[in-house]
Design an enzyme around this catalytic site. Structure first.
Site, short mmCIF file in Angstrom:
data_model
loop_
_atom_site.label_atom_id
_atom_site.label_comp_id
_atom_site.label_asym_id
_atom_site.label_seq_id
_atom_site.Cartn_x
_atom_site.Cartn_y
_atom_site.Cartn_z
N HIS A 279 0.84 -1.20 0.00
CA HIS A 279 0.00 0.00 0.00
C HIS A 279 0.88 1.25 0.00
O HIS A 279 0.60 2.21 0.70
CB HIS A 279 -0.93 0.01 1.22
CG HIS A 279 -1.97 -1.06 1.18
ND1 HIS A 279 -3.24 -0.84 0.73
CD2 HIS A 279 -1.91 -2.37 1.51
CE1 HIS A 279 -3.94 -1.98 0.81
NE2 HIS A 279 -3.16 -2.92 1.28
N ASP A 331 1.22 -4.27 5.81
CA ASP A 331 0.02 -5.04 5.52
C ASP A 331 0.06 -5.56 4.08
O ASP A 331 0.58 -4.87 3.19
CB ASP A 331 -1.20 -4.10 5.69
CG ASP A 331 -2.51 -4.84 5.62
OD1 ASP A 331 -2.52 -6.06 5.83
OD2 ASP A 331 -3.54 -4.17 5.37
N GLU A 332 -0.50 -6.74 3.87
CA GLU A 332 -0.76 -7.25 2.52
C GLU A 332 0.45 -7.13 1.59
O GLU A 332 0.31 -6.70 0.45
CB GLU A 332 -1.98 -6.55 1.90
CG GLU A 332 -3.25 -6.87 2.65
CD GLU A 332 -4.50 -6.41 1.93
OE1 GLU A 332 -5.29 -7.24 1.52
OE2 GLU A 332 -4.68 -5.18 1.78
N TYR A 333 1.60 -7.51 2.08
CA TYR A 333 2.76 -7.57 1.19
C TYR A 333 2.77 -8.96 0.57
O TYR A 333 2.60 -9.96 1.27
CB TYR A 333 4.04 -7.33 1.99
CG TYR A 333 5.24 -7.05 1.12
CD1 TYR A 333 5.33 -5.88 0.39
CD2 TYR A 333 6.29 -7.98 1.02
CE1 TYR A 333 6.43 -5.61 -0.41
CE2 TYR A 333 7.39 -7.72 0.23
CZ TYR A 333 7.46 -6.53 -0.49
OH TYR A 333 8.55 -6.27 -1.28
N TRP A 383 -6.20 -9.07 11.30
CA TRP A 383 -7.44 -8.66 10.63
C TRP A 383 -8.12 -9.79 9.88
O TRP A 383 -9.33 -9.75 9.69
CB TRP A 383 -7.21 -7.46 9.73
CG TRP A 383 -6.42 -7.70 8.48
CD1 TRP A 383 -5.06 -7.74 8.36
CD2 TRP A 383 -6.93 -7.91 7.17
NE1 TRP A 383 -4.70 -7.98 7.07
CE2 TRP A 383 -5.83 -8.08 6.30
CE3 TRP A 383 -8.22 -7.96 6.62
CZ2 TRP A 383 -5.97 -8.31 4.93
CZ3 TRP A 383 -8.36 -8.17 5.26
CH2 TRP A 383 -7.24 -8.36 4.43
#
Ligand SMILES: *[C@@H]1O[C@H](CO)[C@@H](O)[C@H](O)[C@H]1NC(C)=O
Ligand SMILES: *[C@@H]1O[C@H](CO)[C@@H](O)[C@H](O)[C@H]1NC(C)=O
Ligand SMILES: *[C@@H]1O[C@H](CO)[C@@H](O)[C@H](O)[C@H]1NC(C)=O
Ligand SMILES: *[C@@H]1O[C@H](CO)[C@@H](O)[C@H](O)[C@H]1NC(C)=O
Ligand SMILES: *[C@@H]1O[C@H](CO)[C@@H](O)[C@H](O)[C@H]1NC(C)=O
Ligand SMILES: *[C@@H]1O[C@H](CO)[C@@H](O)[C@H](O)[C@H]1NC(C)=O
Ligand SMILES: *[C@@H]1O[C@H](CO)[C@@H](O)[C@H](O)[C@H]1NC(C)=O
Ligand SMILES: *[C@@H]1O[C@H](CO)[C@@H](O)[C@H](O)[C@H]1NC(C)=O
Ligand SMILES: *[C@@H]1O[C@H](CO)[C@@H](O)[C@H](O)[C@H]1NC(C)=O
Ligand SMILES: *[C@@H]1O[C@H](CO)[C@@H](O)[C@H](O)[C@H]1NC(C)=O
Ligand SMILES: *[C@@H]1O[C@H](CO)[C@@H](O)[C@H](O)[C@H]1NC(C)=O
Ligand SMILES: *[C@@H]1O[C@H](CO)[C@@H](O)[C@H](O)[C@H]1NC(C)=O
Length: 723
Positions: A279, A331-333, A383
């Protein structure tokens, strides 16, 4: 200290103490002493125990904790603004009759769900002598003041005689706002802190950098590099020149300090998050060489400049953050795990060396024997189970975890997968199949094996996020508040460890809501009747005052002249000003007017306020927060019309009605008297559009004046709270 209070209480009350709980948000354990109650209007003063007046709670997450005296002053302000009770704050060593005495006790008397001491506990004793609040710390005492406010609101100005000893089950209780893919002004954030604080939430996480999702199947490099991506902090330092190009949608250091201290004044810690290495498109737009060629929103950690660049950003902004922990996103790598772990650990060590702060990340790559894992002293915000199993992967491996399970996610306005409001029912019932209640230790509402016991000390608490996946024009600021209006109190009860029932919730919230201090998130206006103001111009006074005929005395003033008809001649060289700014849902704003000339054919403003403007572009348009929301219709020139702007729930409409039926046929066919809805066009991943309602506040302040771009007459102007 505390045993003394208990002793006074016991000797004053002769009756049997009855254990019960007070309905409130959160609920309050309570031992009732008798049927009698204390009338709050008898309070003459707030007395702060002089030996603790300048004490601060050093144990919370904030580095700028208010003193007991400062919290007492905030409480006095609230008593006045919410209940109309004006009292002074004084210092003394003991209570006097009819005082609220604020003091501190022994922190060891207050424990959380894990049985660990908490500085946020408090005791309360209410008797004919007055009220004493004993905090484990000044912050604990402040939560006690919230209990008093809530109870006297619910108790019609009275508080039952009795005692409470109350403490939160978990240390982190709050919400997270995606202020990156949508900007929110300073005042909105501060008012949200006031709202949360009334329900004893103590954390507001601000997600300060992000981008619209890069559609790697569709977007070219050029398109990705132009995609909406923002970094919300504004620094004049050369080290980060070019990282943020949007000063008008950023927080300067002064503004960010103001946000943090205003929130801290109400017990809420602002937890700052700067997101990388995923992100991170805004960083790649700044330094394109740092992006992964396969997805430009991911940093290429192997590039020799990536970690130094992130260190520069953190070095610049660490001094801004008044907390013991900062959030580095992570996050979300989806690229290399080993590089991700190296990144997190290097940032952890660097940030700690620079600032003594700890770091937090979103749960992404849980520890695995194959890798050099993320250090155990990095706390994790869980999450989703497809990323990690918070209990098995993290807690059992000694990591502490903040519960942000997406059961409570909100994606503003539209989403293919998430709701647009917090699922309230889920906070009260958990999963109906398992009847499991929800508390911060419940990560999985379907499978109890995945949940640590309530007493597990590695569960830090819970934070529920709101995401703006579809960017800046999908919603207006206040829609984030409405998405959380019920969710904040419902979650706050459970985050504290309360046991409010779903059946109790609506009536308790609606009774408390009108009194929540230090915020006007709904942009309400006091009014005797549903007519808030009503002007006609038959009587402009010598001093240019226009009487408000509603009875509310919201008189307007004007520099414009009366025209032949008793209407007001409007032009850019004169103006009409009301004393009001904006009105939130519901409302009907009515203008009876005739537009004779549009000098600014695509940019004329009929009426404006601090949150919005009603324009002719030449389509009827609402302009708000930098975006235009246009209807297909316009208003005919040189024709008297009644133009109504209507805010009804989540929707906004306009309606044009001919003043004389004879002229109805000058309207575009079918539009006369018909409501047309303002819609936002939400772009989804470059693939399709979704049209959605938008709830825009009514502009009330100004008609005419420089830059208004039209000439004509105004015969009447009125505002109603009905729609
Ligand atoms: C990442 O950076 C390294 C070092 O500059 C480079 O060799 C590699 O090709 C880059 N990888 C991608 C996928 O961009
Ligand atoms: C976190 O743990 C790592 C690895 O054990 C250690 O090097 C580092 O100093 C620790 N950081 C803090 C802030 O304690
Ligand atoms: C809210 O949660 C309840 C309980 O988990 C569930 O049954 C319901 O479908 C959810 N509602 C929405 C709109 O997601
Ligand atoms: C419940 O969770 C446990 C622990 O993660 C797992 O072993 C088990 O398979 C899960 N049960 C179901 C029905 O998914
Ligand atoms: C304007 O207000 C005055 C005072 O109430 C009233 O007498 C008059 O009829 C009103 N004019 C119109 C056009 O409504
Ligand atoms: C203007 O005049 C009216 C009466 O003519 C009076 O009621 C009002 O208070 C005056 N307003 C100001 C701002 O002087
Ligand atoms: C006076 O106002 C009425 C509508 O209220 C309109 O029909 C008439 O044309 C107006 N006259 C002038 C000169 O504007
Ligand atoms: C900030 O400025 C940009 C560029 O001028 C503009 O597009 C945007 O709408 C402005 N934002 C607000 C909230 O006015
Ligand atoms: C305007 O007209 C277009 C084309 O008919 C339609 O798709 C759109 O929804 C209309 N816009 C509004 C705000 O009604
Ligand atoms: C303005 O309205 C016309 C229809 O009257 C419509 O065709 C046009 O698309 C609208 N313009 C915008 C920018 O929405
Ligand atoms: C409205 O429709 C009627 C008949 O369809 C047509 O004669 C008239 O010109 C139209 N009026 C406008 C303003 O478009
Ligand atoms: C909102 O932004 C999208 C791009 O993300 C754009 O296509 C759309 O037209 C915008 N909608 C409005 C109402 O400005």
């Amino acid at each position: 200290m505390r045993s003394q209070i208990t002793c006074i209480v016991a000797s004053a009350w002769f009756g049997v103490l009855v254990a019960s709980r007070l309905t409130g948000i959160p609920t309050v354990p309570f031992e009732s002493a008798s049927d009698a109650s204390y009338t709050i209007s008898s309070i003459e003063t707030i007395i702060v125990d002089s030996q603790f007046a300048s004490a601060r709670n050093e144990k919370g997450e904030t580095l700028i904790p208010p003193t007991l005296h400062e919290f007492a002053t905030t409480f006095a302000d609230d008593l006045q603004s919410s209940l109309g009770i004006k009292v002074d704050v004084t210092l003394a060593i003991e209570p006097s009759p009819n005082s609220i005495f604020l003091t501190l006790g022994d922190e060891a008397d207050y424990v959380d769900a894990a049985g660990v001491e908490t500085s946020e506990g408090y005791s309360l004793s209410v008797s004919s002598a007055g009220i004493t609040i004993t905090g484990a710390s000044p912050l604990g005492a402040f939560w006690g003041t919230r209990t008093i406010l809530q109870q006297v609101i619910l108790g019609d100005g009275t508080m039952p005689y009795g005692t409470t000893q109350d403490a939160p089950g978990w240390g982190i209780r709050g919400m997270a706002l995606d202020a990156a893919r949508h900007f929110y002004p300073e005042s909105f954030i501060i008012e949200m802190c006031s709202y949360m604080s009334f329900f004893k939430q103590n954390t507001f996480q601000l997600h300060l950098s992000d981008n619209l999702n890069v559609n790697t199947n569709l977007y070219t490099t050029e398109r990705s590099l132009e995609l909406y991506a923002r970094f919300r902090l504004w620094s004049d330092s050369n080290d980060v020149a070019g990282l943020n190009k949007y000063k008008n949608e950023s927080y300067t250091r002064e503004q960010f300090d103001n946000i943090q201290s205003a929130c801290a004044a109400r017990g809420v810690t602002v937890l700052s998050e700067i997101e990388a290495p995923g992100h991170a498109l805004v960083i790649v737009q700044w330094k394109p060489e740092l992006g992964l060629s396969t997805d430009l929103s991911l940093l290429n950690i192997s590039h020799p400049e990536t970690i130094p660049t992130m260190k520069t950003i953190w070095k610049t902004f660490l001094p801004w953050f008044h907390t013991k922990t900062v959030h580095i996103g992570a996050d979300e790598y989806t690229a290399e795990v080993s590089e991700y772990n190296r990144f997190v650990n290097e940032m952890s060590v660097y940030i700690n060396q620079e600032s003594q702060k700890d770091i937090r990340t979103w749960g992404t790559f849980p520890p695995h024997p194959e890798y050099d894992n993320v250090y155990e002293n990095v706390s994790v915000q869980h999450w989703e189970f497809f990323e990690d199993n918070p209990y098995y992967d993290y807690i059992m491996n000694k990591y502490s975890v903040l519960n942000s399970d997406d059961a409570y996610y909100v994606v503003n306005k539209w989403s293919a997968s998430y709701p647009q409001k917090v699922n309230i029912s889920r906070t009260f019932h958990g999963n109906p199949a398992t009847r499991g209640l929800w508390y911060p230790n419940i990560f999985d509402q379907n499978n109890a094996t995945n949940n640590p016991p309530k007493a597990n000390p590695l569960v830090l608490g819970a934070v529920a996020p709101l995401w703006n996946d579809y960017g800046a024009n999908a919603s207006v600021y206040s829609e984030a508040y409405y998405a959380w209006k019920e969710g904040i109190p419902a979650l706050a009860d459970k985050q504290w460890g309360g046991d409010l029932a779903e059946s109790e919730f609506p009536s308790v919230l609606s009774a408390l809501h009108p009194y929540i201090p230090a915020q006007d998130l709904e942009k309400s206006i006091q009014s005797k009747t549903s007519t808030i103001f009503n002007y006609n111009f038959s009587s402009v006074k010598k001093n240019n005052t226009i009487a408000d005929l509603s009875g509310n005395a919201y008189d307007a003033s004007t520099t414009c002249k009366l025209a032949t008809n008793g209407s007001l001649a409007i032009s850019p060289s004169c103006s009409l000003k009301t004393p009001l700014g904006s009105k939130g849902r519901d409302y009907t704003l009515k203008l009876t007017l005739r537009v004779d000339e549009l000098m600014a054919n695509t940019d004329a403003t009929l009426i404006s306020g601090p949150d919005s403007a009603l324009m002719l572009t030449p389509n009827i348009t609402l302009f708000t927060e930098g975006n235009y929301y246009r209807l297909n219709s316009t208003i005919p020139l040189s024709t008297w019309v009644e133009l109504s702007l209507i805010g009804r729930g989540t929707q906004t409409f306009a309606r044009i009605t001919p003043v004389e039926s004879a002229v109805a046929d000058v309207y575009p066919n079918g539009t006369a008297g018909v409501e047309e809805e303002f819609l936002t066009t939400i772009g989804v991943l470059g693939e399709f559009f979704v049209w959605a309602s938008i709830a825009i506040e009514a502009p009330l302040s100004l008609i005419g004046g420089a830059g208004s771009g039209w000439e004509g007459e105004l015969a009447m102007l009125s505002l109603s709270s009905e729609a």
